[in-house]
Design a protein around this motif. Sequence first.
Motif, PDB file in Angstrom:
ATOM      1  N   VAL A   1       7.780 -11.298   1.330  1.00 51.58           N
ATOM      2  CA  VAL A   1       8.951 -11.813   2.059  1.00 51.58           C
ATOM      3  C   VAL A   1      10.080 -10.787   2.024  1.00 51.58           C
ATOM      4  CG1 VAL A   1      10.780 -13.564   2.022  1.00 51.58           C
ATOM      5  CG2 VAL A   1       8.386 -14.242   1.767  1.00 51.58           C
ATOM      6  N   PHE A   2      10.226 -10.095   0.910  1.00 59.57           N
ATOM      7  CA  PHE A   2      11.291  -9.092   0.797  1.00 59.57           C
ATOM      8  C   PHE A   2      11.081  -7.953   1.779  1.00 59.57           C
ATOM      9  CE2 PHE A   2      12.902  -5.201  -1.451  1.00 59.57           C
ATOM     10  CZ  PHE A   2      14.245  -5.437  -1.188  1.00 59.57           C
ATOM     11  N   ASN A   3       9.846  -7.442   1.869  1.00 54.82           N
ATOM     12  CA  ASN A   3       9.535  -6.383   2.837  1.00 54.82           C
ATOM     13  C   ASN A   3       8.029  -6.357   3.037  1.00 54.82           C
ATOM     14  OD1 ASN A   3       9.068  -4.034   4.305  1.00 54.82           O
ATOM     15  ND2 ASN A   3      10.725  -2.913   3.318  1.00 54.82           N
ATOM     16  N   SER A   4       7.583  -6.880   4.169  1.00 55.73           N
ATOM     17  CA  SER A   4       6.147  -7.030   4.398  1.00 55.73           C
ATOM     18  C   SER A   4       5.438  -5.705   4.620  1.00 55.73           C
ATOM     19  CB  SER A   4       5.893  -7.956   5.595  1.00 55.73           C
ATOM     20  OG  SER A   4       6.404  -7.388   6.794  1.00 55.73           O
ATOM     21  N   VAL A   5       6.157  -4.653   5.041  1.00 52.92           N
ATOM     22  CA  VAL A   5       5.500  -3.395   5.402  1.00 52.92           C
ATOM     23  C   VAL A   5       5.735  -2.267   4.413  1.00 52.92           C
ATOM     24  CG1 VAL A   5       5.582  -3.952   7.849  1.00 52.92           C
ATOM     25  CG2 VAL A   5       7.436  -2.612   6.863  1.00 52.92           C
TER      26      VAL A   5
ATOM     27  N   HIS B   1     -16.705 -21.337   3.287  1.00 55.87           N
ATOM     28  CA  HIS B   1     -15.337 -21.343   2.767  1.00 55.87           C
ATOM     29  C   HIS B   1     -14.707 -19.976   3.002  1.00 55.87           C
ATOM     30  CE1 HIS B   1     -16.041 -25.166   0.587  1.00 55.87           C
ATOM     31  NE2 HIS B   1     -17.289 -24.708   0.535  1.00 55.87           N
ATOM     32  N   THR B   2     -13.734 -19.925   3.890  1.00 56.61           N
ATOM     33  CA  THR B   2     -13.043 -18.662   4.163  1.00 56.61           C
ATOM     34  C   THR B   2     -11.934 -18.438   3.134  1.00 56.61           C
ATOM     35  OG1 THR B   2     -11.970 -17.373   5.914  1.00 56.61           O
ATOM     36  CG2 THR B   2     -11.261 -19.641   5.678  1.00 56.61           C
ATOM     37  N   SER B   3     -11.341 -17.253   3.161  1.00 55.16           N
ATOM     38  CA  SER B   3     -10.156 -16.957   2.343  1.00 55.16           C
ATOM     39  C   SER B   3      -9.007 -16.616   3.271  1.00 55.16           C
ATOM     40  CB  SER B   3     -10.419 -15.778   1.400  1.00 55.16           C
ATOM     41  OG  SER B   3     -11.347 -16.127   0.403  1.00 55.16           O
ATOM     42  N   TYR B   4      -7.888 -17.314   3.118  1.00 55.13           N
ATOM     43  CA  TYR B   4      -6.702 -17.033   3.927  1.00 55.13           C
ATOM     44  C   TYR B   4      -5.772 -16.103   3.153  1.00 55.13           C
ATOM     45  CZ  TYR B   4      -8.027 -20.687   7.192  1.00 55.13           C
ATOM     46  OH  TYR B   4      -8.701 -21.427   8.134  1.00 55.13           O
ATOM     47  N   HIS B   5      -5.143 -15.202   3.893  1.00 50.55           N
ATOM     48  CA  HIS B   5      -4.266 -14.212   3.267  1.00 50.55           C
ATOM     49  C   HIS B   5      -2.856 -14.340   3.829  1.00 50.55           C
ATOM     50  CE1 HIS B   5      -7.995 -12.569   1.792  1.00 50.55           C
ATOM     51  NE2 HIS B   5      -8.435 -12.449   3.033  1.00 50.55           N
ATOM     52  N   GLN B   6      -1.906 -14.586   2.939  1.00 52.92           N
ATOM     53  CA  GLN B   6      -0.514 -14.755   3.355  1.00 52.92           C
ATOM     54  C   GLN B   6       0.250 -13.439   3.408  1.00 52.92           C
ATOM     55  OE1 GLN B   6       0.055 -18.271   0.502  1.00 52.92           O
ATOM     56  NE2 GLN B   6       1.888 -18.405   1.762  1.00 52.92           N
ATOM     57  N   ALA B   7      -0.232 -12.430   2.699  1.00 54.50           N
ATOM     58  CA  ALA B   7       0.587 -11.228   2.512  1.00 54.50           C
ATOM     59  C   ALA B   7      -0.102  -9.988   3.063  1.00 54.50           C
ATOM     60  CB  ALA B   7       0.907 -11.032   1.027  1.00 54.50           C
ATOM     61  N   VAL B   8      -0.602 -10.080   4.301  1.00 51.05           N
ATOM     62  CA  VAL B   8      -1.303  -8.942   4.901  1.00 51.05           C
ATOM     63  C   VAL B   8      -0.625  -8.469   6.178  1.00 51.05           C
ATOM     64  CG1 VAL B   8      -3.454  -8.183   5.981  1.00 51.05           C
ATOM     65  CG2 VAL B   8      -3.537  -9.512   3.863  1.00 51.05           C
ATOM     66  N   THR B   9      -0.434  -9.357   7.133  1.00 59.16           N
ATOM     67  CA  THR B   9       0.118  -8.927   8.425  1.00 59.16           C
ATOM     68  C   THR B   9       1.618  -8.677   8.309  1.00 59.16           C
ATOM     69  OG1 THR B   9       0.685 -11.131   9.233  1.00 59.16           O
ATOM     70  CG2 THR B   9      -1.578 -10.393   9.563  1.00 59.16           C
ATOM     71  N   ALA B  10       2.129  -7.801   9.158  1.00 62.96           N
ATOM     72  CA  ALA B  10       3.558  -7.464   9.119  1.00 62.96           C
ATOM     73  C   ALA B  10       4.427  -8.614   9.602  1.00 62.96           C
ATOM     74  CB  ALA B  10       3.816  -6.223   9.970  1.00 62.96           C
ATOM     75  N   THR B  11       3.888  -9.449  10.499  1.00 57.72           N
ATOM     76  CA  THR B  11       4.712 -10.441  11.194  1.00 57.72           C
ATOM     77  C   THR B  11       4.757 -11.807  10.535  1.00 57.72           C
ATOM     78  OG1 THR B  11       2.835 -11.075  12.571  1.00 57.72           O
ATOM     79  CG2 THR B  11       4.307  -9.357  13.427  1.00 57.72           C
TER      80      THR B  11
END
Length: 922
Positions: free
Chosen positions: A441-445, A649-659
């Motif tokens: 959240v602070f800086n995704s990229v 069962h998939t795995s979701y990722h919250q901290a990957v995409t820039a947007t």
Amino acid sequence: MATIPENPLILIDGSSYLYRAYHAAPNFTNSDGEPTGAVYGVVNMLRSMLRQFSTEHIAVIFDAKGKTFRDEMYPEYKANRPPMPDDLRSQIEPLHAVIKAMGLPLISISGVEADDVIGTLACQASKAGMPVLISTGDKDMAQLVDQNITLINTMTDVVMDPAGVVDKFGIGPELIIDYLALMGDKVDNIPGVPGVGEKTAKALLTGIGGLDALYANLDDIPALGFRGSKTMPKKLLEHKDAAYLSYELATIKLDVELDVTPDQLVKTTPDTDELTKLFGQLQFRRWLAEMLDGSDGRIVADEKSAAPAAAKPVAPVIDRSGYETVLDEAVFSQWLEKLSAAEVVAFDTETDGLDYMTANLIGVSFAVEEGKAAYVPVAHDYLDAPAQLNRDWVLAQLKPLLEDPSKDKVGQNLKFDASILARYGIEMQGIRFDTMLESYVFNSVVGRHDMDSLSLRYLEHKTISFEDIAGKGKKQLTFNQIDLEQAGPYAAEDADITLRLHNVLVEKVNADEKLKSVFEDIEMPLVPVLSRMERTGVLIDSMLLGAQSTEIAARLDELEKQAFEVAGEEFNLSSPKQLQAILFEKMGLPVLKKTPSGTPSTNEEVLQELALDYPLPKLILEYRSLAKLKSTYTDKLPKMVNPATGRVHTSYHQAVTATGRLSSSDPNLQNIPVRNDEGRRIRQAFIAPTGYKVLAVDYSQIELRIMAHLSGDQALLDAFNHGKDIHAATAAEILGIPLESVTSEQRRRAKAINFGLIYGMSAFGLAKQLDMGRNEAQDYMNVYFERYPGVLEYMESTRNQASEQGYVETLFGRRLHLPDIKSRNGMRRKAAERAAINAPMQGTAADIIKRAMVMVDEWVGLQPEGRVRLLMQVHDELVFEVQESEVDNVSAEVRRLMESAAELAVPLIADAGIGDNWDQAH
């Protein structure tokens, strides 16, 4: 003094830098005793160059290992040089790694010297009219200087153009090789002509000319009158072979075979995570601090960074003496009291695998204050039963604490830990903080958000890596096999570092109220939602997928035969190299684009363009598409069914995409095609169990609605608020015709521009998509902006805002950083500007569906067991399985919740579909 041309191709003699740094830099070592001085010296010089000269085209060239063609020509070549010292040799690999991480092209070619590579590139660039600046301390390079090639010695600040060469040597660049041949070189063991020094060589060359002229006019040499001129003809004759051998040895080769051209030598965005890691290992404190400072990762030097203090070893940041491994109940009970009294508990699990559905709990670790952490092993294989605490007992003691919603927990990717605990009957609550998400959240990229990267970035501390204790590759141990002497500190450090990172990152997030809200109201509430979704899984029809695999295999064989027939020979359709040979060498198709190595590209974009005019690229595209579907989905999905649940069962990722968008893996649900028959058939295999239906609810044109809200354009607002078909309404506006008169083709064109503008499409791109002339496409866009002036104003103001502050924001305050928005590289800057326009819309859409997921999950939790289950999130769509008798009621409620997830200036519309499988519901 010579002037340095603007924006030159800078070719850096890395080998010259290396030896200069080794002999000049202090004898630095890191805390492991590894030499680092040469690395420091070279990187310091490179940073200085980058600060001093503004250019996008640059390369660092090194000598390769082994002998060169000169050794074969003259075995005594460089025989006087001592072998490379071991403490210098050991620094080459880390130096190369740093240079590559800095984003600088690095070249090393076997069989030739760095000089030859530099000479070849310099001459190629010069012939193309490209200015070249060669940074070296090697006098031999003066032979390369011409009207486009300049030398610089950064140690002496001497810059040499052709006039500068004359000033220094008394001769022009065209005679430098003859100069070197006559004098020889003791260092390189080039023989030359005995008795010929600088003055004599200069007198011979200025008086008569180069070697050929000298040997053609030996009788004229005595008349030159320099000391020894009368005996010089005899010396030259006696050593004629040596002189010409020396000429060959001193000549820089200008035709080295390279797989890159000068214009392709472009610096790229530095890999900040890799630099942080390397500077941490090398213990270059000041440069490490720069990386950790939150700067955008550009490698820039300042006056201070050149100081030797930058290379002082990093003092140990983390004291591990306060860690303990808990092996008896009394000590565990003491820790339980500390956990119960703490405001925030840092918690981590250790498992024997990464699959949250099958991994076993091996131990838990926790920390309540910095430097004080514990690891509780519960399932290490080699421990006798009395020597470790019973897993069930430990979990029973922790269960009240872990399920207490008022007891705040912090972890690194707590979703995984929550899913592991759920398998042991613990529904973790109080998931308040997550360092991975705080960083994101602070800086995704800014870089990766794993613990090792975050520790280096924010704590200047290199953690114990899993490979350090478990080994690598096939022989890597699982955690239950690792000795406690190693496992204990590793696991305890995880909890300690998590707490320390949280203390740093929570302040950064809380410093901005909007970021704090994104973290607290969107990201953290989503963690348990995703954990539940993942554990629920989705039912698939393996037989259907198996049948589809068989059909695809038959179609692939058919396509292969057709391709062989068109090509006139058999070849591997999956081999880019063989495809290059067939398409561009044998068939002579036009080369539209080249790879970084200079070979013709066969990527999808190129093949799509070629497929418009040629049959083979079209066949290859279909083959690639089907082969990918087969390997990724129809073959793989049945193998991914969990035997215990019968589901995938998939795995979701919250901290990957820039947007802010979610991504998924194993399987990747986001990339299943929806616009072709094969993709839809894969979706048909995602089925509802008996007595249930699949319900799919997705937002209608959400990004266009967000565009209308953000731009405030009156025409767009009016179209959405009155429920008009937005694409038909756009066509009517642009063409100035009644809405009811819009044809399907006119609507298609309007749709292309509506969505194209969201992604920053140019007139060229629109022309390509709509198969029209570029001028016609530009006229189309001009009229669009006349009809929708608010959109144009939004795009321009967003670009300006992004350029001024370096980021844009979503409607909810998520910050989307744009490191390249001020890049001197036009392509990267334009891409950043396009991202600036799209990111607020895509990011706001991501925020909205995340908010909707939290609301829907809360409602689902209040329903009777088994009535409705949230299964998947794919782009702007949520997928459920619902009891057949409840479908209508659930559908209505889910739509209502999703439509209330945000208040826009236009209605949010969620469309629902129902079926026996995902394809029917979609």
